[in-house]
Scaffold this motif. Structure first.
Motif, PDB file in Angstrom:
ATOM      1  N   TRP A  90     -55.693  35.108 -50.163  1.00 11.27           N
ATOM      2  CA  TRP A  90     -56.634  35.069 -49.040  1.00 11.27           C
ATOM      3  C   TRP A  90     -56.292  33.856 -48.189  1.00 11.27           C
ATOM      4  O   TRP A  90     -56.002  32.787 -48.734  1.00 11.27           O
ATOM      5  N   THR A  91     -56.296  34.011 -46.868  1.00 10.69           N
ATOM      6  CA  THR A  91     -56.059  32.847 -46.019  1.00 10.69           C
ATOM      7  C   THR A  91     -57.110  32.786 -44.931  1.00 10.69           C
ATOM      8  O   THR A  91     -57.694  33.797 -44.555  1.00 10.69           O
ATOM      9  N   GLU A  92     -57.314  31.534 -44.470  1.00 10.85           N
ATOM     10  CA  GLU A  92     -58.227  31.328 -43.354  1.00 10.85           C
ATOM     11  C   GLU A  92     -57.557  30.341 -42.421  1.00 10.85           C
ATOM     12  O   GLU A  92     -57.426  29.161 -42.764  1.00 10.85           O
ATOM     13  N   GLY A  93     -57.111  30.838 -41.306  1.00 16.14           N
ATOM     14  CA  GLY A  93     -56.441  29.980 -40.335  1.00 16.14           C
ATOM     15  C   GLY A  93     -55.249  29.274 -40.947  1.00 16.14           C
ATOM     16  O   GLY A  93     -54.589  29.791 -41.851  1.00 16.14           O
ATOM     17  N   ARG A  94     -54.981  28.054 -40.416  1.00 15.97           N
ATOM     18  CA  ARG A  94     -53.826  27.307 -40.913  1.00 15.97           C
ATOM     19  C   ARG A  94     -54.201  26.364 -42.050  1.00 15.97           C
ATOM     20  O   ARG A  94     -53.349  25.822 -42.717  1.00 15.97           O
ATOM     21  N   GLU A  95     -55.503  26.215 -42.252  1.00 18.26           N
ATOM     22  CA  GLU A  95     -55.936  25.182 -43.189  1.00 18.26           C
ATOM     23  C   GLU A  95     -56.028  25.657 -44.637  1.00 18.26           C
ATOM     24  O   GLU A  95     -55.529  25.014 -45.546  1.00 18.26           O
ATOM     25  N   ASN A  96     -56.702  26.787 -44.814  1.00 24.45           N
ATOM     26  CA  ASN A  96     -57.106  27.156 -46.169  1.00 24.45           C
ATOM     27  C   ASN A  96     -56.412  28.409 -46.679  1.00 24.45           C
ATOM     28  O   ASN A  96     -56.246  29.383 -45.950  1.00 24.45           O
ATOM     29  N   SER A  97     -56.040  28.350 -47.945  1.00 21.58           N
ATOM     30  CA  SER A  97     -55.576  29.579 -48.589  1.00 21.58           C
ATOM     31  C   SER A  97     -55.818  29.460 -50.085  1.00 21.58           C
ATOM     32  O   SER A  97     -55.945  28.357 -50.635  1.00 21.58           O
ATOM     33  N   ILE A  98     -55.933  30.633 -50.692  1.00 23.19           N
ATOM     34  CA  ILE A  98     -56.110  30.653 -52.145  1.00 23.19           C
ATOM     35  C   ILE A  98     -55.397  31.893 -52.655  1.00 23.19           C
ATOM     36  O   ILE A  98     -55.418  32.939 -51.986  1.00 23.19           O
ATOM     37  N   PHE A  99     -54.679  31.742 -53.772  1.00 21.47           N
ATOM     38  CA  PHE A  99     -54.019  32.932 -54.306  1.00 21.47           C
ATOM     39  C   PHE A  99     -53.897  32.867 -55.819  1.00 21.47           C
ATOM     40  O   PHE A  99     -53.890  31.788 -56.420  1.00 21.47           O
ATOM     41  N   TRP A 100     -53.872  34.075 -56.401  1.00 24.36           N
ATOM     42  CA  TRP A 100     -53.762  34.179 -57.857  1.00 24.36           C
ATOM     43  C   TRP A 100     -52.613  35.112 -58.206  1.00 24.36           C
ATOM     44  O   TRP A 100     -52.312  36.045 -57.460  1.00 24.36           O
ATOM     45  N   ILE A 101     -52.044  34.910 -59.342  1.00 19.99           N
ATOM     46  CA  ILE A 101     -51.024  35.835 -59.830  1.00 19.99           C
ATOM     47  C   ILE A 101     -51.740  36.980 -60.539  1.00 19.99           C
ATOM     48  O   ILE A 101     -52.607  36.745 -61.393  1.00 19.99           O
TER      49      ILE A 101
END
Ligand SMILES: Nc1ncnc2c1ncn2[C@@H]1O[C@H](COP(=O)(O)OP(=O)(O)O)[C@@H](O)[C@H]1O
Ligand SMILES: [Mg+2]
Lengths: 407, 228, 252
Positions: C65-76
């Protein structure tokens, strides 16, 4: 006359005398030279250890030693530095620096380093970096981008003077701080590990990057004589607030060094005994041979009325001659070799990996300690005389009748 | 006045399981100033007798008294002192220290005797002159003939005016002419310095120089009477 | 004749310079547009990552999941062995979560430059991919065509004092803001590695590079490929997803 007789007697069989003298020479030489070699290594380790940003005495904020984090820095170090300075001997040097672990990075490589903020002038006489750079230029005080790195780091990073090096570290507010520096100079150190570990920037660059105002991490003191560290540390501790600050000597900061020194002392004694044990057989053997060959003479002397103790003494004088000449030559050889090697040292870079591991440099400069020389000579001469007392006693005990029966 | 007095001395050596009685019930008195020869064939006990007189060997039984000292009452160091100062020895061979010159060999015993340094050289040179070794002072034994070596030994034996000189077959290794020369010197010293000489020999020529002959055979004295 | 020569000379000047044409777009806007295009305002994607090495190859599936240039989160998501391993990026900082020990750690600086999950992407590539816009000055140096569209070749040089490791980046951006290639150079202008977009397809309602290949220079058999399986833009993503608490609860 006893001396004259002894001197002539030892040259009755020059071959044998020269062989045993050679054994004594090699023995003494190996004791002194190899000990000097070991001492050189130890002194080197101490010098390296102390010069590698340790110092003889170091003052931290309490807690910095167990957790060298930025929080445990010395805040407002001015008054503390003044008190420390006031309690130093006149020939001591002092430097305050900032140090923090950081990441150095360029396009191809990155590595953990210790970022050290220094004033180059202050470091003179305190740490190895005070001796200046090997190539290029020293960082300029107050310059925000100058950085000096070790030769090994430069090679590892495949970079050169003038290139950029990015440093990242956590600042006082626990934010990631990164800053671009330009490599201005390259230092070389005895140990590759040192060259890879430390990078130097100006105090103001480090302070700006880390947001720590005028604070420092440590105050390091270098003395003319490392043995005075304890006394100076005590004096400083008495003058400052020991709740807020810790005063430590190099012996406490580098306990391994202290342990090495003790181990080496043990080695030296052991080494002396091993060498001496090898020599003992030669000495006893030669003296016994020399005595048995001349039993008839000892018998004659006893018949003429010579007392046993004088015969014992005569034999011991002969041994003493051999030992003293051998020792003199052995000392001369060892001293001249040490002198010849001098400050150039012996390069053991072939085996350097192992030395690096032990915190030593690959170039060893042998160091002669008076105590070792005295001990080596005392061991050889005294024990040499003690063991030759047996053949000498055999000579002293012979009766004229026994001696004459030996036809 | 007797300088050597021996009463009832026996000496037996053991060689393995064999016992050899080297001396049997020896009684002997030697007067001061004598020039006496102990004469007998090889193995008759001459050396043993001289050794006992010189205190180098200890008898199994009997009394020995030399220059007024009863050996039975003396300590080892007393014996050494007596030998050093009162008895001169001349052996058959190997009398000298090979590393010392003629004069040094003579000086060395004087040093042991405690003669002071200045006197030593003077007296050593003088005595070497007397035994006819002028000009050979500085030769080592190896550079001297057998006769010269024995003369150095005689010089050393008499240099400090001993009570008695014991010489065990001093000419045995010399040719007869040289041997005669040595005996003449010994005789001269005996006369001039009044030093008692006892020497052993099995040589008739040597015996002829003696003023007293003590015949010994199988450890027993055959004829103890003085010739004079 | 004189006029013709003068016109030719002017033309040649333009050709030699290769840029500065009056109708060129602003290079900084192009770069910013390209970054924003890749991220969207918000996005949610399933990506298959293939790490290729001379003697082995590894694949994993990532949900991001990403939000703009600042935030992202990801899982394998796959393989099962690595399932649940998560990474959270907020600004320049990163945290990782390991479900086996149920611990979140903040990546220390020492780990920022290390590779993410053994791939050819570093943690920094993920955390700082947007500093290209502000830390560099951009210049269009060439124009090419790609699938009928104009491609601007942009040379980006770090601003003086910018804390970035690259000596230069070269970006190829299509006029529709699709990034075609991003090449990273060292200070001696030598290529270090390059990201190449190999396939551009309709995905999530727009044209999108669905196959990314990151490859080190001179390493034919060492690369990492990102293959977008699905992608959605403009979702209404709660802010709470980009938190440490959320990192501990993989949305798989
Ligand atoms: N140390 C000794 N051990 C054993 N037997 C000896 C020893 N000394 C002498 N003898 C023996 O004693 C006897 C006398 O010897 P010695 O006094 O040397 O005679 P001479 O000097 O007349 O030739 C000889 O039979 C000899 O073998
Ligand atoms: Mg005999």
């Amino acid at each position: 006359m006893d001396i004259k007789i002894a001197w002539r007697n030892i040259w009755r069989n020059p071959r044998r005398t020269i062989i045993i003298m050679t054994a004594v020479i090699i023995g003494i030489w190996s004791m002194i030279f190899l000990t000097a070699f070991m001492r050189g290594m130890v002194v080197d380790m101490i010098e390296n250890g102390i010069a590698t940003l340790t110092g003889d005495v170091k003052i931290y904020a309490s807690g910095f030693r167990s957790d060298p984090a930025l929080e445990n820095r010395i805040r407002n170090p001015g008054p503390l530095a003044e008190k420390v300075q006031a309690n130093l001997p006149a020939d001591a040097h002092m430097a305050a620096r900032i140090r923090v672990s950081a990441i150095a990075q360029n396009a191809r490589h990155s590595a953990g380093v210790t970022l050290v903020g220094i004033d180059p002038a202050e470091e003179a006489g305190v740490s190895f970096i005070g001796d200046g750079v090997a190539t290029g230029q020293m960082i300029r005080p107050g310059n925000p981008v100058d950085i000096v790195v070790g030769k090994a780091l430069l090679e590892k990073f495949e970079t050169k003077i003038g290139n950029k090096l990015i440093l990242m570290s956590e600042d006082a507010a626990h934010e990631m701080a990164s800053r671009a520096f330009r490599i201005r100079g390259i230092f070389s150190a005895e140990l590759e590990a040192t060259e890879k570990r430390f990078v130097f920037v100006s105090k103001s660059a480090a302070r700006g990057m880390l947001q720590i105002g005028a604070d420092v991490s440590e105050i390091s003191v270098m003395l003319e004589n490392h043995d005075r560290a304890d006394a100076v540390a005590e004096k400083i501790a008495a003058a400052i607030d020991t709740e807020a600050y810790e005063v430590r000597t190099w012996k406490e900061l580098k306990p391994m060094l202290k342990a090495y020194i003790n181990i080496f002392d043990g080695y030296i004694i052991l080494w002396y005994l091993v060498v001496f044990a090898a020599m003992v057989f030669g000495i006893i053997n030669t003296t016994l041979m020399a005595v048995f060959e001349r039993m008839r003479e000892f018998g004659l002397l006893k018949a003429l009325g010579m007392r046993p103790w004088r015969i014992l003494r005569a034999v011991l004088i002969e041994t003493a001659f051999i030992l003293l000449i051998g020792a003199a030559a052995g000392n001369t050889l060892a001293f001249s070799m040490v002198y010849a090697i001098g400050q150039r040292g012996i390069d053991l870079s072939m085996f350097a990996a192992g030395f690096e591991y032990a915190g030593m440099s690959s170039v060893i400069r042998p160091e002669i300690f008076a105590g070792d020389v005295v001990l080596a000579n005392a061991v050889v001469i005294c024990l040499g005389l003690v063991v030759s007392a047996y053949p000498a006693a055999r000579a002293a005990r012979i009766t004229p009748v026994e001696a004459m029966a030996r036809n | 006045m007797s300088i050597v007095e021996i009463r009832g001395v026996d000496k037996t050596y053991q060689q393995g399981k064999v016992f050899v009685q080297a001396l049997k019930n020896i009684d002997l008195t030697v007067e001061k100033g004598s020039f006496a020869a102990i004469a007998g064939p090889s193995g008759s006990g001459k050396t043993t007798l001289l050794n006992i007189i010189g205190g180098l060997d200890v008898p199994d039984r009997g009394d020995v008294r030399v220059d007024g000292n009863a050996y039975a009452d003396m300590t080892r160091s007393g014996m050494a002192e007596l030998r050093l100062c009162r008895i001169g020895f001349v052996f058959q061979a190997y009398n000298l220290l090979p590393v010392l010159s003629a004069v040094e060999n003579v000086e060395y015993v004087m040093q042991l005797q405690g003669v002071d340094k200045k006197q030593r050289r003077e007296r050593a040179v003088a005595i070497l002159d007397e035994v006819g070794l002028s000009g050979r002072y500085h030769n080592r034994p190896a550079e001297l003939s057998g006769g010269q070596q024995q003369r150095v030994a005689v010089a050393r034996a008499i240099v400090s005016d001993p009570a008695i000189v014991l010489a065990d077959e001093p000419t045995a290794n010399l040719d007869s002419k040289t041997g005669e020369g040595l005996l003449q010197i010994m005789e001269k010293m005996n006369r001039e310095k009044a030093v008692t000489f006892i020497f052993s020999t099995h040589d008739r020529m040597v015996m002829s120089y003696a003023r007293r002959l003590i015949h010994i055979r199988d450890g027993e004295i055959e004829n103890g009477k003085p010739m004079e | 004749m004189k006029r013709i020569f003068a016109a030719l000379a002017v033309l040649m000047c333009f050709a030699a310079a290769g840029h500065g044409r009056i109708n060129d777009p602003d290079p900084r806007e192009l770069v910013k547009g390209a970054v924003n295009y890749l991220r969207g305002k918000t996005s949610q994607a399933v990506v298959e990552m293939t790490i290729h090495r001379p003697d082995w190859q590894r694949q994993m599936t990532i949900k991001a999941w990403t939000e703009g240039r600042e935030n992202s989160i990801f899982w394998i998501a796959a393989p099962p062995k690595d399932r649940g391993n998560g990474t959270l990026k907020r600004g320049d900082e990163m945290w990782i979560f390991n479900p086996k020990v149920n611990r979140v750690i903040k990546l220390p600086p020492s780990m920022m430059s290390q590779s993410w999950q053994g791939s050819d992407f570093s943690n920094n590539d993920l955390a700082k991919s947007d500093n290209i816009v502000d830390q560099y000055t951009h210049e269009i140096i060439d124009r090419q065509t790609h699938q009928g569209k104009t491609v601007y070749v942009i040379r980006s040089l770090p601003k003086p004092g910018a804390p970035v490791v690259w000596g230069m980046q070269e970006l190829k951006i299509r006029e529709d803001h699709i990034l075609i290639r991003q090449a990273f150079f060292d200070e001696d202008q030598e290529l270090v590695k390059a990201l190449t977009m190999e396939k551009i397809e309709m995905l999530g309602g727009r044209l999108y590079p669905v196959k990314w290949k990151m490859q080190k220079a001179d390493q034919k058999e060492e690369y990492t490929v990102l293959d977008y399986q699905s992608l959605e833009f403009g979702l209404d993503i709660s802010d709470r997803i980009f938190t440490i608490a959320s990192l501990k609860n993989p949305r798989l």
